[in-house]
Design an enzyme around this catalytic site. Structure first.
Site, mmCIF file in Angstrom:
data_model
loop_
_atom_site.group_PDB
_atom_site.id
_atom_site.type_symbol
_atom_site.label_atom_id
_atom_site.label_comp_id
_atom_site.label_asym_id
_atom_site.label_seq_id
_atom_site.Cartn_x
_atom_site.Cartn_y
_atom_site.Cartn_z
ATOM 1 N N SER A 160 -65.714 -10.542 31.550
ATOM 2 C CA SER A 160 -65.648 -11.004 32.938
ATOM 3 C C SER A 160 -64.580 -12.081 33.065
ATOM 4 O O SER A 160 -64.643 -13.106 32.406
ATOM 5 C CB SER A 160 -66.997 -11.571 33.379
ATOM 6 O OG SER A 160 -67.965 -10.562 33.410
ATOM 7 N N GLU A 201 -63.223 -17.396 34.507
ATOM 8 C CA GLU A 201 -64.259 -17.613 33.501
ATOM 9 C C GLU A 201 -63.628 -17.712 32.114
ATOM 10 O O GLU A 201 -64.197 -18.307 31.220
ATOM 11 C CB GLU A 201 -65.262 -16.444 33.548
ATOM 12 C CG GLU A 201 -66.513 -16.718 32.787
ATOM 13 C CD GLU A 201 -67.640 -15.767 33.133
ATOM 14 O OE1 GLU A 201 -68.638 -15.795 32.408
ATOM 15 O OE2 GLU A 201 -67.528 -15.005 34.108
#
Length: 147
Positions: free
Chosen positions: A45, A142
């Site tokens: 992610s 992230e």
């Protein structure tokens, strides 16, 4: 954990909600959604799910009443899935050079072959700018970028 996404239904298909079945369910879901790192290099992610004020959610709902969100009671804000925003903005499956957004999971940026770090960052920056323009939401990465 069982109330996240379609986990409960997937676990029930395996039988009782045991640790083994929950683990297997999560492994199966990830295999379906995430690219095989042996085929496409990726960092998992790439963006965090943004937490926004309710007023931002209301503005998004004006155009997209179906927007998924999760209330964060401790902060009085809501979390909107970054993957949903990226998909609605039309980036899912799109490429810039050798960098691309995965066709099954909009949160994952992939290296289609010989992409440079700069190509990946250029793609990420384009997505960030587009989400800011279309939804007035700032995405945060992230991943850690090492230069």
């Amino acid at each position: 954990m069982l109330d996240y996404g379609n986990v409960r239904e997937a676990v029930e298909m395996l039988g009782e909600p045991s640790l083994r079945n929950v683990r297997q369910c999560i492994v199966d879901i990830r295999r379906q959604k995430l690219p095989d790192p042996g085929v496409f290099g990726n960092a998992g992610s790439f963006f965090k799910n943004p937490m926004v004020d309710v007023s931002v959610l209301s503005a998004v709902q004006a155009d997209f009443p179906e927007v998924p969100f999760y209330t964060m009671p401790e902060s009085g804000r809501v979390k909107i899935p970054a993957g949903w925003l990226i998909e609605k903005a039309g980036w899912k499956g799109q490429s810039l050079g050798n960098a691309a957004v995965h066709k099954n999971q909009a949160l994952v940026l992939i290296n289609k072959g010989h992409a440079t770090g700069r190509e990946i960052l250029t793609l990420a920056e384009a997505i960030e700018a587009d989400i800011r323009y279309k939804f007035n939401i700032t995405l945060q990465r992230e991943v850690n970028v090492v230069e």
